[in-house]
Design a protein around this motif. Structure first.
Motif, PDB file in Angstrom:
ATOM      1  N   UNK A  32       0.849  -5.659   3.960  1.00  0.00           N
ATOM      2  CA  UNK A  32       0.229  -5.609   2.632  1.00  0.00           C
ATOM      3  C   UNK A  32       0.803  -6.641   1.674  1.00  0.00           C
ATOM      4  N   UNK A  33       1.885  -7.304   2.046  1.00  0.00           N
ATOM      5  CA  UNK A  33       2.430  -8.406   1.248  1.00  0.00           C
ATOM      6  C   UNK A  33       1.661  -9.651   1.662  1.00  0.00           C
ATOM      7  N   UNK A  34       0.793 -10.141   0.765  1.00  0.00           N
ATOM      8  CA  UNK A  34      -0.070 -11.267   1.118  1.00  0.00           C
ATOM      9  C   UNK A  34       0.451 -12.594   0.590  1.00  0.00           C
ATOM     10  N   UNK A  35       1.491 -12.553  -0.251  1.00  0.00           N
ATOM     11  CA  UNK A  35       2.051 -13.798  -0.774  1.00  0.00           C
ATOM     12  C   UNK A  35       3.509 -13.558  -1.106  1.00  0.00           C
ATOM     13  N   UNK A  84      -1.075  -5.860  -1.905  1.00  0.00           N
ATOM     14  CA  UNK A  84      -2.396  -5.267  -2.098  1.00  0.00           C
ATOM     15  C   UNK A  84      -2.427  -3.886  -1.451  1.00  0.00           C
ATOM     16  N   UNK A  85      -3.285  -3.028  -2.011  1.00  0.00           N
ATOM     17  CA  UNK A  85      -3.448  -1.675  -1.481  1.00  0.00           C
ATOM     18  C   UNK A  85      -4.874  -1.220  -1.775  1.00  0.00           C
ATOM     19  N   UNK A  86      -5.308  -0.212  -1.055  1.00  0.00           N
ATOM     20  CA  UNK A  86      -6.674   0.290  -1.251  1.00  0.00           C
ATOM     21  C   UNK A  86      -6.795   1.146  -2.507  1.00  0.00           C
ATOM     22  N   UNK A  87      -5.786   1.951  -2.765  1.00  0.00           N
ATOM     23  CA  UNK A  87      -5.792   2.846  -3.925  1.00  0.00           C
ATOM     24  C   UNK A  87      -4.383   2.893  -4.504  1.00  0.00           C
ATOM     25  N   UNK A  88      -4.234   3.531  -5.653  1.00  0.00           N
ATOM     26  CA  UNK A  88      -2.892   3.703  -6.227  1.00  0.00           C
ATOM     27  C   UNK A  88      -2.031   4.581  -5.324  1.00  0.00           C
ATOM     28  N   UNK A  89      -2.625   5.596  -4.725  1.00  0.00           N
ATOM     29  CA  UNK A  89      -1.856   6.438  -3.809  1.00  0.00           C
ATOM     30  C   UNK A  89      -1.387   5.622  -2.601  1.00  0.00           C
ATOM     31  N   UNK A  90      -2.243   4.750  -2.107  1.00  0.00           N
ATOM     32  CA  UNK A  90      -1.886   3.869  -0.996  1.00  0.00           C
ATOM     33  C   UNK A  90      -0.752   2.928  -1.429  1.00  0.00           C
ATOM     34  N   UNK A  91      -0.860   2.376  -2.636  1.00  0.00           N
ATOM     35  CA  UNK A  91       0.208   1.502  -3.140  1.00  0.00           C
ATOM     36  C   UNK A  91       1.529   2.268  -3.236  1.00  0.00           C
ATOM     37  N   UNK A 114       2.552   4.731  -1.482  1.00  0.00           N
ATOM     38  CA  UNK A 114       3.069   4.902  -0.118  1.00  0.00           C
ATOM     39  C   UNK A 114       3.696   3.596   0.381  1.00  0.00           C
ATOM     40  N   UNK A 115       3.014   2.486   0.188  1.00  0.00           N
ATOM     41  CA  UNK A 115       3.532   1.176   0.611  1.00  0.00           C
ATOM     42  C   UNK A 115       4.834   0.880  -0.123  1.00  0.00           C
ATOM     43  N   UNK A 116       4.850   1.125  -1.421  1.00  0.00           N
ATOM     44  CA  UNK A 116       6.044   0.860  -2.236  1.00  0.00           C
ATOM     45  C   UNK A 116       7.236   1.691  -1.749  1.00  0.00           C
ATOM     46  N   UNK A 117       7.004   2.962  -1.571  1.00  0.00           N
ATOM     47  CA  UNK A 117       8.071   3.882  -1.166  1.00  0.00           C
ATOM     48  C   UNK A 117       8.544   3.618   0.270  1.00  0.00           C
ATOM     49  N   UNK A 118       7.590   3.446   1.195  1.00  0.00           N
ATOM     50  CA  UNK A 118       7.939   3.361   2.609  1.00  0.00           C
ATOM     51  C   UNK A 118       8.280   1.950   3.098  1.00  0.00           C
ATOM     52  N   UNK A 119       7.725   0.926   2.455  1.00  0.00           N
ATOM     53  CA  UNK A 119       7.900  -0.434   2.972  1.00  0.00           C
ATOM     54  C   UNK A 119       8.644  -1.367   2.013  1.00  0.00           C
ATOM     55  N   UNK A 120       8.351  -1.282   0.730  1.00  0.00           N
ATOM     56  CA  UNK A 120       8.981  -2.205  -0.224  1.00  0.00           C
ATOM     57  C   UNK A 120      10.404  -1.770  -0.546  1.00  0.00           C
ATOM     58  N   UNK A 121      10.581  -0.520  -0.901  1.00  0.00           N
ATOM     59  CA  UNK A 121      11.921  -0.053  -1.274  1.00  0.00           C
ATOM     60  C   UNK A 121      12.918  -0.088  -0.117  1.00  0.00           C
TER      61      UNK A 121
END
Length: 152
Positions: free
Chosen positions: A93-96, A111-118, A120-127
């Protein structure tokens, strides 16, 4: 490489409509198709033209959320930068990814499909990315200008 007026006309046409037929672009640039092809090949060889490619609009695929993350890394860790970049590249989901001099070391466009998806990405992958000391999220509300074209 010296770029003359004919080259600039060719580049303007390629930037304006990259999917057009070469013969149409040549005509609009005021050169013959053979001249167009020869000059385009020369500009490719010189690195002036890197690629003419299709671009996928991620919004059309259902991605509605775009967040820019400003990241500060632990500068006391010698491998922090390399390890962070390597791990960030693995997040689909990191495009740049951009790097900077100054207080902010890197910027990730997520990028994410929804705020809930974002979330999840933030918590599980970014952090879970290594060596971050600070992170600031900027949610994009509107794109005012998005152009890869250069003034010619």
């Amino acid at each position: 490489m010296q770029v003359d007026d004919a080259d600039r006309r060719i580049l303007r046409q390629i930037q304006a409509e990259p999917e057009a037929q070469a013969s149409d672009l040549a005509e609009r640039a005021g050169v013959t198709p053979a001249t167009f092809a020869r000059r385009l090949d020369r500009m490719r060889e010189a690195g002036v033209v890197k690629a003419i490619r299709e671009e996928v609009d991620w919004r059309a695929l259902g991605y509605a959320v775009e967040v820019s993350l400003r990241i500060t890394l632990d500068k006391t860790e010698p491998r922090a930068f390399d390890e962070f970049i390597q791990a960030a590249r693995e997040v689909p989901e990191v495009i740049n990814i951009g790097t900077f001099l100054g207080r902010v070391d890197a910027r990730l466009l997520v990028i994410a499909r929804t705020m809930a998806d974002y979330q999840r990405i933030y918590r599980d992958k970014i952090l879970t990315l290594p060596h971050m000391t600070d992170i600031e999220a900027l949610m994009q509300v509107a794109t005012i200008k998005d152009s890869q074209s250069v003034p010619l």
